[in-house]
Design a protein around this motif. Structure first.
Motif, PDB file in Angstrom:
ATOM      1  N   ASN A   8       0.833  -1.198   0.000  1.00 59.69           N
ATOM      2  CA  ASN A   8       0.000   0.000   0.000  1.00 59.69           C
ATOM      3  C   ASN A   8       0.868   1.248   0.000  1.00 59.69           C
ATOM      4  O   ASN A   8       1.350   1.677   1.051  1.00 59.69           O
ATOM      5  CB  ASN A   8      -0.916   0.009   1.231  1.00 59.69           C
ATOM      6  CG  ASN A   8      -2.015  -1.016   1.115  1.00 59.69           C
ATOM      7  OD1 ASN A   8      -2.563  -1.246   0.045  1.00 59.69           O
ATOM      8  ND2 ASN A   8      -2.329  -1.654   2.233  1.00 59.69           N
ATOM      9  N   PRO A   9       1.099   1.830  -1.177  1.00 60.59           N
ATOM     10  CA  PRO A   9       1.885   3.073  -1.235  1.00 60.59           C
ATOM     11  C   PRO A   9       1.142   4.198  -0.531  1.00 60.59           C
ATOM     12  O   PRO A   9      -0.064   4.343  -0.687  1.00 60.59           O
ATOM     13  CB  PRO A   9       2.013   3.326  -2.738  1.00 60.59           C
ATOM     14  CG  PRO A   9       0.854   2.620  -3.358  1.00 60.59           C
ATOM     15  CD  PRO A   9       0.608   1.417  -2.492  1.00 60.59           C
ATOM     16  N   ARG A  10       1.860   5.013   0.232  1.00 63.27           N
ATOM     17  CA  ARG A  10       1.203   6.024   1.063  1.00 63.27           C
ATOM     18  C   ARG A  10       1.579   7.463   0.703  1.00 63.27           C
ATOM     19  O   ARG A  10       0.931   8.384   1.163  1.00 63.27           O
ATOM     20  CB  ARG A  10       1.537   5.768   2.545  1.00 63.27           C
ATOM     21  CG  ARG A  10       0.955   4.462   3.051  1.00 63.27           C
ATOM     22  CD  ARG A  10       1.416   4.172   4.475  1.00 63.27           C
ATOM     23  NE  ARG A  10       0.830   2.932   4.974  1.00 63.27           N
ATOM     24  CZ  ARG A  10      -0.324   2.850   5.612  1.00 63.27           C
ATOM     25  NH1 ARG A  10      -1.011   3.946   5.857  1.00 63.27           N
ATOM     26  NH2 ARG A  10      -0.781   1.692   6.023  1.00 63.27           N
ATOM     27  N   THR A  11       2.617   7.655  -0.092  1.00 62.57           N
ATOM     28  CA  THR A  11       3.001   9.006  -0.494  1.00 62.57           C
ATOM     29  C   THR A  11       2.781   9.181  -1.992  1.00 62.57           C
ATOM     30  O   THR A  11       2.600   8.208  -2.719  1.00 62.57           O
ATOM     31  CB  THR A  11       4.479   9.284  -0.168  1.00 62.57           C
ATOM     32  OG1 THR A  11       5.312   8.449  -0.999  1.00 62.57           O
ATOM     33  CG2 THR A  11       4.782   8.986   1.301  1.00 62.57           C
ATOM     34  N   VAL A  12       2.816  10.433  -2.447  1.00 59.56           N
ATOM     35  CA  VAL A  12       2.640  10.702  -3.880  1.00 59.56           C
ATOM     36  C   VAL A  12       3.702   9.976  -4.693  1.00 59.56           C
ATOM     37  O   VAL A  12       3.414   9.360  -5.726  1.00 59.56           O
ATOM     38  CB  VAL A  12       2.705  12.221  -4.164  1.00 59.56           C
ATOM     39  CG1 VAL A  12       2.730  12.493  -5.668  1.00 59.56           C
ATOM     40  CG2 VAL A  12       1.525  12.936  -3.521  1.00 59.56           C
ATOM     41  N   GLU A  13       4.946  10.021  -4.215  1.00 61.35           N
ATOM     42  CA  GLU A  13       6.035   9.374  -4.938  1.00 61.35           C
ATOM     43  C   GLU A  13       5.844   7.869  -4.988  1.00 61.35           C
ATOM     44  O   GLU A  13       6.104   7.223  -6.014  1.00 61.35           O
ATOM     45  CB  GLU A  13       7.383   9.703  -4.280  1.00 61.35           C
ATOM     46  CG  GLU A  13       7.851  11.132  -4.492  1.00 61.35           C
ATOM     47  CD  GLU A  13       7.050  12.152  -3.680  1.00 61.35           C
ATOM     48  OE1 GLU A  13       6.390  11.749  -2.683  1.00 61.35           O
ATOM     49  OE2 GLU A  13       7.073  13.353  -4.044  1.00 61.35           O
TER      50      GLU A  13
END
Length: 253
Positions: A8-13
């Motif tokens: 689960n990616p959590r930042t914009v990058e």
């Protein structure tokens, strides 16, 4: 099928990195691995989906059984239309649905982890800088680049003629020859004649849409800004630009 449940990616990058991995996988399925992809999409099988994973791996599989799914699901039943269309058209259709799915997954993560307006805008701009899967598969990305270069070349030639009889403000506008120049509907017939005519007076290379150019008000030759060391910001403050050659001529006794 991992479907991204364990990641689960959590930042914009991180979301953008996830997007790029899934995008690369789907482009691979529809280009270099297209024969294998075509064979796996058997119309005799049940509803099938094309999945792309952050690891840049793709998979043709049945949709998730859980409702609602962990992530948005790709287009359902892509295999059913395979034999009813030309292969090229079918691949293009899958590409369009794949682009829509990638955006839905990216903004699902954005909503889930509370991206604000600035984050969503930044994410979209990062995504929008990449050609879509459809543009890559159909070759439209390359065509658009050529068309933009041609259109900008037409606009620059029109600016040169306008600068001779226009006001000072029109002359300033003609100096900033950027890729945002308007598209002229009546210029198609002159395409072959004018394309490639604008050459840099310093290096001799053709005009490129992504580069800043400036015109000498004395000899009316065009130059790459980088070749004559003029930036767009500096050009805004120059009322009458003289190229290095014309400046040297005036300096001689």
């Amino acid at each position: 099928m991992d479907g991204g449940a364990s990641y689960n990616p959590r930042t914009v990058e991180e979301v953008f990195r996830d997007f790029k991995g899934r995008r690369a996988a789907m482009i691979k399925a529809l280009t270099t691995d297209v024969e294998e992809f075509y064979q796996q999409c058997d119309p005799e099988k049940e509803n099938l989906c094309l999945y792309g994973f952050p690891s840049e791996q793709w998979e043709v599989n049945l949709p998730a059984e859980e409702v609602p799914p962990e992530l948005p699901e790709p287009a359902l039943g892509i295999n059913f239309a395979r034999d009813g269309m030309q292969e090229k058209d079918w691949i293009s259709l899958v590409a369009v649905h794949s682009d829509a799915w990638l955006l839905s997954v990216a903004f699902y993560f954005g909503a889930r982890f509370g991206f604000d307006k600035a984050d969503r805008k930044r994410l979209f701009n990062m995504i929008n800088d990449l050609p879509t899967i459809f543009e890559v598969v159909t070759g439209a990305a390359k065509k658009q680049t050529k068309e933009k270069s041609s259109i900008s070349n037409h606009s620059s030639n029109k600016s040169k003629s306008n600068s001779k009889r226009g006001s000072e403000s029109q002359t300033k506008q003609s100096k900033a020859m950027l890729s945002k120049d308007e598209d002229d509907d009546g210029m198609e017939e002159e395409d072959d004649e004018e394309h490639g005519e604008t050459l840099c007076g310093a290096c001799g290379e053709n005009y490129a849409a992504d580069e800043f150019w400036i015109c000498c008000d004395i000899c009316e030759k065009w130059f790459h800004g980088k070749c004559v060391k003029i930036t767009p910001a500096r050009a805004e403050h120059i009322k009458q630009y003289k190229c290095p050659s014309c400046s040297n001529k005036r300096a001689r006794p």
